[in-house]
Scaffold this active site. Sequence first.
Site, PDB file in Angstrom:
ATOM      1  N   TYR A  16      -5.367  28.473  -3.063  1.00 36.22           N
ATOM      2  CA  TYR A  16      -4.881  29.675  -1.880  1.00 36.22           C
ATOM      3  C   TYR A  16      -5.053  28.896  -0.778  1.00 36.22           C
ATOM      4  CZ  TYR A  16      -4.498  33.962   0.402  1.00 36.22           C
ATOM      5  OH  TYR A  16      -3.891  35.211   1.284  1.00 36.22           O
TER       6      TYR A  16
ATOM      7  N   LYS B 181      -6.190  34.115   6.695  1.00 33.16           N
ATOM      8  CA  LYS B 181      -6.582  35.541   6.100  1.00 33.16           C
ATOM      9  C   LYS B 181      -8.050  36.035   6.885  1.00 33.16           C
ATOM     10  CE  LYS B 181      -2.870  36.726   4.156  1.00 33.16           C
ATOM     11  NZ  LYS B 181      -2.011  37.952   4.506  1.00 33.16           N
TER      12      LYS B 181
END
Length: 260
Positions: free
Chosen positions: A161, A168
């Site tokens: 990720y 995020k």
Amino acid sequence: MTVEIPRPILKDKKALVTGIANEHSIAYGCAKAFRELGADLAITYVNEKAKTYVEPLARELEAPILMPLDVSQPSDLDALFARIREEWGRLDILVHSIAWAPKEDLQGGLLDSSAEGFAKAMDISCHSLVRMARLAAPLMTDGGTILTMSYHGATKVVPNYNLMGPVKAALEACARYLAYELGSKGIRVHAISPGPLKTRAASGLKDFDLLLNEAAQRAPLGELVDIMDVGFTCAFLATPYARRLSGETLYVDGGVHIMA
């Protein structure tokens, strides 16, 4: 105190949904759920290429407002909210479902990410929420709901990720601070954290199919979620049933996030 709730529950509510790329987008699931529950829609597309996919969906959902929106262009934001003010005079729901990072920064490890790529990812994926909330708040004269899309990689390390994890994490923090700053206006702000979904944005992640398979195997409910699961969760949060909820990060992942 009894709350009288009309049927359909979002009838006459005005909802702006950003980030639809095609019929597989999480944002499309949100727009479809809102429309099924009676809301009127404003929908955006990022560029002319995307418009060819989004315009038929806007017609299907009977959206009276379809506008271009590149959040890196202040003029696009200003024009969009000016149109909403002119045509509707108010806004009740805002969905921010926008995330982007340069491919070379997204597919390499965090150590290898460039300062420029990291900054661009943060601007488009995170600070754009702040910019949109600033413009939306004056239109939410009777209160409202702002929703943004996060992922489990914001709080736990998800291999591959990469730099989107810190981005995020910042997005979720922004949602909490916006919930605090806008709460006095009756505006509630949430981050939604869906499980892995087959979207165009997710396809840019390395080994994404492995992530999907692992999530399906680990989920207590035994299956992956879909865009309508996310959409109806967002619709619930925009109703009077959720009137005392704000600043939450809500997981819509079949329970994957509770597993060790």
